[in-house]
Design an enzyme around this catalytic site. Sequence first.
Site, PDB file in Angstrom:
ATOM      1  CB  THR A 256      -1.844  -1.498  -2.998  1.00 41.70           C
ATOM      2  OG1 THR A 256      -0.824  -2.070  -2.173  1.00 41.70           O
ATOM      3  CG2 THR A 256      -1.183  -1.040  -4.289  1.00 41.70           C
TER       4      THR A 256
ATOM      5  CG  ASP B 182       8.964 -11.563  -4.777  1.00 42.22           C
ATOM      6  OD1 ASP B 182       8.054 -12.369  -4.564  1.00 42.22           O
ATOM      7  OD2 ASP B 182       8.825 -10.554  -5.497  1.00 42.22           O
TER       8      ASP B 182
ATOM      9  CE  LYS C  72       6.006 -11.543  -7.738  1.00 46.16           C
ATOM     10  NZ  LYS C  72       6.306 -10.589  -6.673  1.00 46.16           N
TER      11      LYS C  72
ATOM     12  CE  LYS D 156      -0.328  -6.416  -1.869  1.00 48.89           C
ATOM     13  NZ  LYS D 156      -1.568  -6.181  -1.126  1.00 48.89           N
TER      14      LYS D 156
ATOM     15  CG  ASP E 238      -5.462  -8.999   1.739  1.00 49.87           C
ATOM     16  OD1 ASP E 238      -4.812  -8.038   2.202  1.00 49.87           O
ATOM     17  OD2 ASP E 238      -5.695 -10.023   2.397  1.00 49.87           O
ATOM     18  CB  SER E 239      -1.236 -11.129  -1.840  1.00 51.44           C
ATOM     19  OG  SER E 239      -0.833  -9.785  -1.835  1.00 51.44           O
TER      20      SER E 239
ATOM     21  CG  PHE F 288       7.137  -6.637  -3.549  1.00 47.18           C
ATOM     22  CD1 PHE F 288       6.782  -6.917  -4.859  1.00 47.18           C
ATOM     23  CD2 PHE F 288       6.176  -6.844  -2.558  1.00 47.18           C
ATOM     24  CE1 PHE F 288       5.512  -7.384  -5.176  1.00 47.18           C
ATOM     25  CE2 PHE F 288       4.902  -7.303  -2.872  1.00 47.18           C
ATOM     26  CZ  PHE F 288       4.572  -7.583  -4.189  1.00 47.18           C
TER      27      PHE F 288
ATOM     28  CG  HIS G 118       0.705 -14.560  -5.743  1.00 48.78           C
ATOM     29  ND1 HIS G 118       1.984 -14.459  -6.237  1.00 48.78           N
ATOM     30  CD2 HIS G 118       0.614 -13.603  -4.776  1.00 48.78           C
ATOM     31  CE1 HIS G 118       2.639 -13.513  -5.586  1.00 48.78           C
ATOM     32  NE2 HIS G 118       1.823 -12.978  -4.700  1.00 48.78           N
ATOM     33  NE  ARG G 119      -0.044  -8.477  -6.522  1.00 56.30           N
ATOM     34  CZ  ARG G 119       0.929  -8.946  -5.728  1.00 56.30           C
ATOM     35  NH1 ARG G 119       2.119  -9.253  -6.220  1.00 56.30           N
ATOM     36  NH2 ARG G 119       0.709  -9.132  -4.446  1.00 56.30           N
TER      37      ARG G 119
HETATM   38  P1  ITT Z   1      -1.701  -3.073   0.942  1.00 56.23           P
HETATM   39  O1  ITT Z   1      -2.567  -3.686   2.026  1.00 56.23           O
HETATM   40  O2  ITT Z   1      -1.571  -1.583   1.076  1.00 56.23           O
HETATM   41  O3  ITT Z   1      -2.092  -3.522  -0.431  1.00 56.23           O
HETATM   42  P2  ITT Z   1       0.377  -4.783   2.077  1.00 56.23           P
HETATM   43  O4  ITT Z   1       1.845  -4.914   1.819  1.00 56.23           O
HETATM   44  O5  ITT Z   1      -0.051  -4.558   3.508  1.00 56.23           O
HETATM   45  O6  ITT Z   1      -0.184  -3.615   1.135  1.00 56.23           O
HETATM   46  P3  ITT Z   1      -1.104  -7.272   2.115  1.00 56.23           P
HETATM   47  O7  ITT Z   1      -1.889  -6.858   3.290  1.00 56.23           O
HETATM   48  O8  ITT Z   1      -1.794  -7.938   0.987  1.00 56.23           O
HETATM   49  O9  ITT Z   1      -0.340  -6.028   1.465  1.00 56.23           O
HETATM   50  O10 ITT Z   1       0.079  -8.161   2.661  1.00 56.23           O
HETATM   51  C1  ITT Z   1       0.708  -9.114   1.893  1.00 56.23           C
HETATM   52  C2  ITT Z   1       2.059  -9.444   2.468  1.00 56.23           C
HETATM   53  O11 ITT Z   1       2.617 -10.449   1.621  1.00 56.23           O
HETATM   54  C3  ITT Z   1       3.018  -8.254   2.442  1.00 56.23           C
HETATM   55  O12 ITT Z   1       4.004  -8.420   3.430  1.00 56.23           O
HETATM   56  C4  ITT Z   1       3.621  -8.369   1.055  1.00 56.23           C
HETATM   57  O13 ITT Z   1       4.894  -7.776   0.953  1.00 56.23           O
HETATM   58  C5  ITT Z   1       3.663  -9.889   0.866  1.00 56.23           C
HETATM   59  N1  ITT Z   1       3.458 -10.186  -0.548  1.00 56.23           N
HETATM   60  C6  ITT Z   1       2.312 -10.048  -1.262  1.00 56.23           C
HETATM   61  N2  ITT Z   1       2.518 -10.329  -2.556  1.00 56.23           N
HETATM   62  C7  ITT Z   1       3.815 -10.649  -2.660  1.00 56.23           C
HETATM   63  C8  ITT Z   1       4.624 -10.985  -3.739  1.00 56.23           C
HETATM   64  O14 ITT Z   1       4.157 -11.030  -4.986  1.00 56.23           O
HETATM   65  N3  ITT Z   1       5.903 -11.251  -3.507  1.00 56.23           N
HETATM   66  C9  ITT Z   1       6.404 -11.194  -2.265  1.00 56.23           C
HETATM   67  N4  ITT Z   1       5.715 -10.839  -1.182  1.00 56.23           N
HETATM   68  C10 ITT Z   1       4.421 -10.562  -1.375  1.00 56.23           C
END
Ligand code: ITT
Length: 209
Positions: free
Chosen positions: A10, A156, A176, A15, A73-74, A153, A181-182
Site C-alpha cells: 500500500t 474517518d 478503531k 493503512k 483494498d477498501s 485517515f 473493517h480492516r
Molecule cells: P493503496 O491502493 O495504495 O492501498 P489507497 O488509499 O488508494 O491506497 P484504496 O484504493 O483501498 O486505498 O482506497 C480506499 C479509499 O478509502 C481511500 O480513499 C482511503 O483513504 C479510504 N479508506 C480506506 N480505509 C479507510 C479507513 O479505515 N478509514 C478511512 N478511510 C479509509
Amino acid sequence: MIPDRLVVATANRGKLGELRELVAEWGSVAIAGVDEFPAVVLPAEVGTTYAENARAKATAVMRATGLPALGDDSGLEVDALDGAPGVHSARYAASDRERIAKLLAALRDVPEACRGARFVCAVAAVLCDGRVETAEGVCPGRIATVPAGRMGFGYDPVFVPEGYDRTLAELGPEVKRTLSHRARAIRALGERLDPIEGARTLRRDTTPC
Ligand code: ITT
C-alpha cells in the site's frame, strides 16, 4: 502457516500503520512497507471487487520483491448513494479533504436516519509458494453531517461506527482496532492462513483481564 515476514502493498500510510498493528496480533511477523522497495510499482485499481484489487496489489509486490506480500483494498459504501463511492472510494476526489467535502455535499439533504453506510476491506496475502488467501471485513455505521476529529485517515472524520455517537477520527486507534473493517478482515485472514493461530488470537481477544 503465517509467514514470518510480509511486505505491505500500500502507498497509504494510514493503512500501513493500522495493518502493522493488526498483523502484530498474529505473533512475530516482520512487516516492511512498499516504500522500502523504491522500484516496486503498485498496479492500477482496475478490478470490480475489493478482493480482486487487494490480490492484484499483493501479487505485484510479491513478484517484484520475492517476499510474501499483503494487499488491502477498501472503500466506503453509502446507502443513500446506492453503495457509492464503494470500490472507487480512492478516486472519488483528489484528496481526503476533497473526498469528504464531495461526500457531505452529496448527502446535504439526507436526514440522519437515512445516512447509513459501511466501510468494507478486503485483504489478500500472497505467499512465496503462490498460495493466495483473501478475507473481508465490514464495519457498519453512518455518515456524520460535519467532519469531526483529527485521528485516523481518509473518511474517518465523517464515519460514525454503529453503537457510537462520535466519528472514528474522534474515537481514535484503540476503538478503531476493536471494530474496524480492516481489523475484521485481518482477523479473518489470520484464521485462513493458520486456523490454530487464528483461534489463539480470537481466544486472546475475548479473555477478560
Ligand atoms: P493503496 O491502493 O495504495 O492501498 P489507497 O488509499 O488508494 O491506497 P484504496 O484504493 O483501498 O486505498 O482506497 C480506499 C479509499 O478509502 C481511500 O480513499 C482511503 O483513504 C479510504 N479508506 C480506506 N480505509 C479507510 C479507513 O479505515 N478509514 C478511512 N478511510 C479509509
